[in-house]
Design an enzyme around this catalytic site. Structure first.
Site, short mmCIF file in Angstrom:
data_model
loop_
_atom_site.label_atom_id
_atom_site.label_comp_id
_atom_site.label_asym_id
_atom_site.label_seq_id
_atom_site.Cartn_x
_atom_site.Cartn_y
_atom_site.Cartn_z
N ASP A 73 1.09 -1.25 0.08
CA ASP A 73 -0.20 -0.15 0.50
C ASP A 73 0.95 0.77 0.05
O ASP A 73 0.83 2.50 -0.64
CB ASP A 73 -1.06 0.18 1.40
CG ASP A 73 -0.34 -0.07 2.30
OD1 ASP A 73 0.69 -0.60 2.43
OD2 ASP A 73 -1.26 -0.72 3.66
N ASP A 483 3.96 -0.11 13.25
CA ASP A 483 2.61 -0.37 13.22
C ASP A 483 3.41 -2.05 14.08
O ASP A 483 2.56 -2.68 14.96
CB ASP A 483 2.20 -1.78 12.46
CG ASP A 483 1.25 -0.69 11.22
OD1 ASP A 483 0.81 0.25 11.69
OD2 ASP A 483 1.79 -0.05 9.87
#
Length: 886
Positions: A73, A483
């Site tokens: 992404d 993350d």
């Protein structure tokens, strides 16, 4: 788990590009420096993490075996290398000005000419990405690209990015391609192999679905548009356009359209289900079935209900083939694939089943009946058809110990990419929010024996990097990542065994170490619940949580005193605070605004610095009070990074700014009282220091900057008087504005933060006269060892080892060897490095603990694995010398 990744580095980037007004400069500019563009050759690699981000798409070529691609992404695209079972990056040439083109919304591999591959690129459709999207085309499998700019934006990191593929090549006439656009821009077509594009004017539906129409940022409110294109290759002949084309639209009532005249006219497919979005449409031309996976949401995070359907292309019959009754779903379906060797075999994923795990479904009779990857036996116990082997990426366990029905490692989450190798029924790959998993014995599923799932992700590095540190001793690299928190790399070529834990931040925003005591490390970050700060006293090998001041909502920035005696923290949600010791009690700092960036002087433990909105702040009392400096001319916005030079009190470098105001690199030699702007540095966004060149008295500078009209990564060995660009146009990695640091032990080595391509490090072909001297000669003389098991559990244990120099001469490096008696294996080690062959182990110093005086001791520890018996080693050697064991 990448739930908030979108709002971290990107917002900082937007501020850096767009904010700022031009204040007056405080100091006159000296003569313009010289810039060398090609004076050095670097070798670039990743500090290995393996994965670390969401992989929304995997594409196998349909006509050439072992040719596959993956899209990410925000981290570019990759091609599979079968000989090494690794991925190679394809979009490292994307530069600073086009950073959005590292987001890949779709990929297509040409089935007619496998050398050709296409990528639809662009990261955001709202204002966060200032540039439009593009379709990149390559005739050498992604080694080089040509670009066709589009008149609209694409969203590789937008909601719905796991749907697709939006880009498709006509399998009969490969000069024809289609692209589904977001934001109401419709369906687009190229008839010249991607060189030019035009909108399909008569396509009837541009999409209606947005995740949250009320979102004023434009992120969740964007129309997700046209989400996939699928050709029925049986309706064309070689050289002639395929007549039947299916298109998926983000519209819950009108999700599937078809053309039967090669795109001249389009109509809604009659009888289709409503109330859901069709995430994928996969066609089995052999049996005449179009399979569709449906969800009530666009993903990749959301989705509460779903169905699977099969459409008979000859009769127009729709059949609900859902493996689970709609009422029993709490997830949507997305991942969808068929076995091209046996098209009656279909597989699908419950992509949004976050708890207790994702689910994968398999049918061998075209969806009439299904089996699951795992089932409940008696709740909460599970029976899995698979085994997980994450030994190559052990951090995928997250160091978790969940209660059933959860397991670690998880089968996955955000599982929108699922593909069976079209040439090998036994090989399957699927993407998750953190890695690519795969198996090479998939058909064991059908025979009742277990198939093995392993990470198939080496070479694909997708972390977003917020901060980097390279201490003068201990591990060469500490990282703060989005993350997955961050890692302590003792070996850049190996995947660390675990990310930072206790606590495990979802995102680490800042970290620092004490310059004169590198064993003391602090990190801050984001956590759904719990403390936002953690400390280590062993160079980041082990951690313990601190205590938050009232009101803290996010990590912010943190600084450690030069000697580790105190800390200054600027968290989100609360003002700047300081503490002596390890943050058990915090006091508010005065004289400095909330959300200021904080750093420490690297010599004086009482001196700390801050920056906010054009003002530089200084504290000389350990962070209790700050005073605004009289310095002017600094960037007025907050897109600034600054650092103090190790070894010299008050030597501060500041980089940052924006194109519509002050922007560049500033230097202070008086603790921030005044700054001088370096000439010729038009823009600079990071600053870091590394080992000085031979004969140089000042440390080497590194920056991500625009110098001499060129954007790149630059090095200076003479305090910024001259600069050398050390990267090249093939190695740009999009946005590199978060952090940079040199290595204090290896001349020329630099560590670069990227937004989605992980941690890049480079080594120079110019030795500069200095490298890390390593562990030194093998020591001689007597030694003694104490080996103590400090903790043991089923299958695992922790041990501490103390090595004492009982001879009469000092050691300048050591290597301790032993053999385990029961084939135990070391899984993680701290304060030492190790190699192991079967039962034989050799441990070595890590640089900072190599010097051991006569009569002195050095200690290290490790965790290991055992089965059956966990006996202690009975013999240890340093060189040829047998050690006394106690």
């Amino acid at each position: 788990m990448r739930r908030t990744r979108v709002l971290t580095a990107v917002l900082a980037l937007a501020a850096g590009l767009l904010a700022g007004t031009p204040p007056a400069l405080a100091a006159a500019e000296p003569s313009k420096p010289s810039v060398s563009i090609t004076a050095d050759t670097y070798t670039w690699k990743n500090a290995r993490v393996d994965g670390g981000g969401f992989v929304p798409g995997i594409v196998f070529n349909r006509t050439e075996k072992n040719l596959a691609y993956a899209r990410t992404d925000i981290g570019g695209a990759y091609r599979w290398v079968e000989s090494s079972k690794t991925w190679t990056p394809l979009l490292d040439s994307v530069g600073w000005d086009n950073w959005g083109h590292t987001g890949v919304v779709s990929l297509a591999s040409d089935p007619v000419d496998p050398d050709k591959v296409y990528a639809a690129v662009g990261t955001y459709t709202n204002s966060w990405d200032p540039g439009n999207g593009a379709v990149l085309r390559s005739s050498d499998r992604g080694a080089s690209w040509r670009k066709a700019d589009l008149p609209f934006k694409l969203g590789g990191n937008m909601p719905g990015r796991g749907m697709g593929e939006r880009l498709a090549i006509d399998p009969n006439k490969n000069s024809v391609l289609y692209l589904g656009a977001p934001s109401g821009k419709g369906l687009w077509r190229s008839t010249d192999s991607g060189a030019s594009w035009s909108q399909v004017a008569n396509f009837p539906n541009v999409g209606t679905y947005a995740q949250d129409p009320s979102d004023t940022s434009g992120y969740a409110s964007d129309n997700q548009g046209i989400v996939w294109v699928t050709f029925d290759e049986s309706t064309g002949t070689s050289g002639n356009a395929t007549r039947t084309i299916y298109v998926g639209v983000a519209d819950k009532d009108n999700a599937v359209y078809r053309s039967t005249d090669a795109g001249a006219t389009w109509s809604r497919v009659a009888g289709q289900p409503t109330g859901y979005l069709a995430h994928k449409g996969v066609l089995d031309a052999e049996n005449g079935y179009l399979y569709l996976s449906y969800s009530d949401k666009g993903g990749p995070y959301d989705g509460g209900k779903g169905q699977l359907w099969r459409y008979a292309t000859a009769t127009g019959t729709w059949t609900d083939i859902s493996p689970v009754a709609e009422a029993d779903t709490y997830y949507g379906f997305s991942g969808l694939t068929i076995d091209r060797q046996d098209p009656g075999t279909v597989m699908a994923t419950a992509y949004s089943s976050w708890w207790p795990d994702t689910q994968i479904f398999r049918s061998t009779d075209s969806g009439a009946t299904w089996t699951k990857a795992w089932d409940y036996t008696s709740y909460p116990n599970r029976a899995n058809r698979y085994t997980m082997d994450v030994s190559s990426s052990p951090w995928l366990t997250w160091n978790a110990n969940p209660a059933p029905p959860e397991q670690t490692p998880k089968l996955g989450w955000m599982t929108e990419a699922l593909e069976i190798d079209p040439f090998d029924s036994n090989r399957m790959m699927y993407g998750t929010g953190a890695t690519i998993y795969g198996t090479e014995n998939l058909t064991n599923w059908d025979s009742g024996s277990r198939f093995t799932i392993k990470p198939m992700v080496q070479g694909l590095e997708e972390t977003a990097v917020n901060d980097l540190a390279s201490p003068p001793s201990g591990a060469p690299l500490l990282s703060a990542l989005g993350d997955i928190g961050g890692f302590r790399h003792t070996d850049l070529t190996k995947v660390p065994s675990m990310m930072f834990t206790q606590p495990n931040f979802t995102t680490t925003t800042s970290l620092d170490f004490a310059e004169s005591n590198p064993n003391t490390v602090v990190r801050v970050g984001n956590l759904d619940s719990g403390p936002h700060i953690a400390f280590s006293t062993d160079n980041g090998a082990n951690w313990f949580a601190g205590t938050d001041p009232s009101g803290v909502s996010g990590g912010g920035t943190v600084a450690a005193a030069a000697d580790g005696s105190r800390f200054v923290w600027s968290p989100q949600g609360a003002g700047v605070h300081y503490a002596t010791g390890f943050g058990t009690s915090w006091s508010a700092s005065s004289g400095i605004p909330a959300d200021a960036i904080v750093e420490s002087d690297r010599v004086d433990p009482k001196v700390f610095y801050g920056f906010k909105s054009g003002k530089f702040y200084v504290s000389t009392d350990g962070g209790a009070t700050f005073t605004a400096s009289a310095a002017t001319g600094l960037p007025s916005g907050d897109s600034v990074r600054f650092k103090a030079l190790p070894g010299t009190k008050g030597d501060v470098w500041l980089a940052g700014g924006a194109s519509d105001g002050a922007y560049g690199l500033w230097h202070s030699t008086n603790g921030g009282t005044s700054f001088t702007k370096l000439p010729g540095v038009e823009q600079a966004d990071t600053i870091g220091f590394g080992k000085a060149a031979t004969g140089a008295s000042y440390q080497t500078l590194y920056t991500s900057a625009k110098i001499g009209g060129v954007r790149g990564i630059f090095r200076s060995t003479d305090q910024g008087a001259t600069w050398t660009r050390i990267n090249d146009d093939a190695h740009q990695w999009g946005w590199t504005g978060a952090a940079i640091t040199g290595d204090p032990r290896v001349y020329g080595r630099v560590y670069i933060a990227t937004n989605g391509r992980g941690i890049i490090y480079g080594d120079s072909s110019d030795s500069g006269g200095g490298t890390d001297p390593g562990p030194g000669p093998t020591p001689t003389g007597a030694c003694a060892v104490t080996y103590k098991i400090t903790n043991q559990w089923q299958g695992g244990f922790q041990a501490d080892v103390q090595l004492t120099n009982t001879g009469t001469s000092a050691w300048s490096g050591w290597a301790l060897a032993w053999a385990f008696p029961n084939s135990q294996t070391i899984s993680q080690i701290w304060n030492a490095e190790h190699t192991q062959s079967v039962s034989s182990v050799t441990t070595r110093n890590v640089g900072w603990n190599g010097n051991v005086a006569a009569g002195a001791s050095v200690s290290f520890g490790f965790t290991g694995n055992w089965t059956g018996t966990n006996g202690k080693p009975t013999a240890f050697k340093v060189g040829d010398q047998n050690c006394t064991v106690s």
